[in-house]
Write an enzyme that holds these catalytic residues in place. Structure first.
Site, short mmCIF file in Angstrom:
data_model
loop_
_atom_site.label_atom_id
_atom_site.label_comp_id
_atom_site.label_asym_id
_atom_site.label_seq_id
_atom_site.Cartn_x
_atom_site.Cartn_y
_atom_site.Cartn_z
N ARG A 1 0.84 -1.21 0.00
CA ARG A 1 0.00 0.00 0.00
C ARG A 1 0.87 1.26 0.00
NH1 ARG A 1 -5.00 -1.81 4.05
NH2 ARG A 1 -5.37 -3.77 2.92
N ARG B 1 1.75 0.55 10.29
CA ARG B 1 1.42 1.04 8.96
C ARG B 1 2.65 0.97 8.07
NH1 ARG B 1 -3.08 3.82 7.73
NH2 ARG B 1 -3.46 4.14 9.94
N SER C 1 -11.07 -5.75 9.34
CA SER C 1 -12.20 -5.01 8.82
C SER C 1 -13.00 -5.99 7.99
CB SER C 1 -11.67 -3.85 7.97
OG SER C 1 -12.69 -2.94 7.71
N ARG D 1 0.24 -6.37 12.22
CA ARG D 1 -0.46 -5.75 13.35
C ARG D 1 -0.68 -6.75 14.48
NH1 ARG D 1 -4.65 -1.06 11.12
NH2 ARG D 1 -3.01 0.07 10.01
#
Length: 423
Positions: A261, A276, A351, A390
RNA sequence: GGAGGGAUGGCUGAGUGGCUGAAAGCACCUCUUUGCUAAAGAGACGUACCGAUUAUAUCGGUACCGAGGGUUCGAAUCCCUCUCCCUCCGCCA
């Protein structure tokens, strides 16, 4: 992508959803106008083509009978010119319509609470009170570096910021977590898949990452390919363009892949640690299901992700995202957040979204409910189960001990040669 | 990287300019015969879009034979570009 026919019938559903998302409401009216214009063009073209087909047939008949047809041929040639002009108009109109259509997000489910941003997300449940620590907890990156698990400086030399090198137990933990997640997920009915890590533009578009979010992606130089930001992309596209049998549904898939990303909009956020990164690994869950079951399948998917955190004995909570915080593809999203002691707060770790038929329609993914019946767009769901980076960060923080060492969660010990402590 | 061969409906597979949305076979669906199964016979059987409408049915039109472009009054059929697959050679692992 939306169904234009149902949109014509009821544009208010999308307008209301756009308002709730704090999105572009006017775009809907623009879209409907473009659609009307496009249909007018099509009507004209269809009738011109009909005339041409009939005239051409007549010419064929005359020639077969040995008669002269040059006058008719001249007339059809003129018709052809007219047709070409009309086709160009329709093409313009259509591409404009498609371009706009592709930028409009999915329609929110009615159960999504209204709100502008993450402040309004609703707490659904949690794993109970966070266990107290009798010493000042350190940040995961500090512990990770001092134990020799994480190396940020050398990663920066190799590539740049937002990359990390995992070493020793760090590298072993990555492998252990990946195997643990995959074993658990396959035991719960998911089929393990190992897809390509780069995909073409069509795949990215069908998934919803393009055309709107190209700046979030890493492209590839020599071809028009992109590195996947999540395994969701290849998995939801695996059966793109196919008509599935009802027996193939529901389809559960899980995949362990790296994710890339650009984090274009995240400058300055989470610059420390491995929360991140430009590259991280993740085990993803994707389902393709019949529409009438998709929302209960979403609940089950959240439970599957929670199950992993429960086995790892990490404190977490489940949040229902509000209208303004729900992503482009999703009709409804639950975030699972895990406790980070050093930050004193919960951070997103998974998510889980029901994308309804939004992605299926973009990818022309269909199934036949029964023999002879017409095709239906299935619903697609995706969720993390779970991200390695994470999870590793959360483990380090929650399993740290006062002496700077790390306990190994019981569930992972068998994946680490029985190790109980990392020091 | 070099040489050659392919891509047609759920599958197999015909089809080199109009009668092909597409032969034939298989699968699937309906019906008939049979005490059931099997077998046999008859029929139906692609997708998408637009329009009409007693509007998830029906009727009319259009498009689609890997993708895009071209030639032509007219293209699955001829030409060009691209993608993918197969075979052989080379190279790399």
């Amino acid at each position: 992508m939306h169904d234009l026919r149902s949109l014509r019938h009821d544009p208010d559903r999308l307008i209301t959803s756009q308002r709730r998302r704090r999105g572009d409401v006017d775009a809907v009216a623009t879209l409907m106008a473009l659609d009307q214009e496009h249909r007018n063009c099509q009507l004209q073209i269809d009738s011109l083509r009909q005339q041409r087909n009939e005239a051409s047939k007549a010419i064929g008949a005359r020639k077969q009978a040995g008669e002269d047809a040059s006058a008719q041929m001249e007339a059809v040639r003129k018709l052809g010119d007219e047709l070409k002009a009309a086709e160009n108009r329709m093409q313009d109109c259509q591409s404009e319509r498609e371009a706009l259509l592709m930028t409009l997000p999915n329609i929110l489910d009615a159960s999504v609470p209204d709100g502008a941003d993450e402040e309004t997300n609703q707490l659904v449940r949690d794993s109970g009170p966070v266990p107290p620590m009798d010493f000042e907890p350190k940040a995961h990156d500090e512990i990770g570096v001092s134990l020799g698990l994480l190396d940020f400086e050398r990663a920066a030399r190799l590539t740049g910021s937002r990359f990390v090198v995992l070493k020793n137990w760090g590298a072993k933990l990555e492998r252990a977590l990946a195997n643990f997640f995959l074993d658990q997920n396959t035991a719960r009915g998911y089929t393990e898949v190992l897809p390509p890590y780069m995909v073409n533009r069509e795949t990215m578009t069908a998934n919803g990452n393009l055309p709107k979010f190209e700046e979030d992606l890493f492209g590839v130089n020599f071809k028009d390919y992109f590195l996947i930001p999540t395994a969701e992309v290849p998995l939801t596209n695996l059966y793109r363009g196919e008509i599935l049998d009802k027996e193939q549904l529901p389809m559960y898939m899980t995949a362990y892949t790296p994710c890339f990303r650009a984090e274009a909009g995240a400058a300055g956020r989470d610059t420390r640690g491995i929360i991140r990164q430009h590259q991280f690994s993740k085990v993803e869950l994707v389902k393709i299901v019949e529409p009438e079951h998709s929302f209960e399948e979403l609940e089950k998917m959240v439970a599957d992700a929670e199950h992993l955190l429960q086995l790892l004995e990490l404190p977490y909570r489940v949040m229902l995202l509000c209208s303004g915080d729900t992503g482009f593809n999703a009709a409804k999203t639950y975030d699972i957040e895990v406790w980070f002691p050093s930050q004193g707060k919960y951070r997103e770790i998974s998510s889980c979204s029901n994308c309804t038929d939004f992605q299926a329609r973009r990818g022309m993914l269909r199934y036949r409910p029964e023999a002879g019946a017409s095709t239906v767009f299935p619903h697609t769901l995706n969720g993390s189960g779970l991200p390695i980076g994470r999870t590793l960060a959360a483990l380090i923080e929650n399993y740290q001990q006062a002496d700077g060492s790390l306990k190994v969660p019981k569930a992972l010990q068998q994946y680490l040669g029985g190790a109980e402590v990392i020091a």
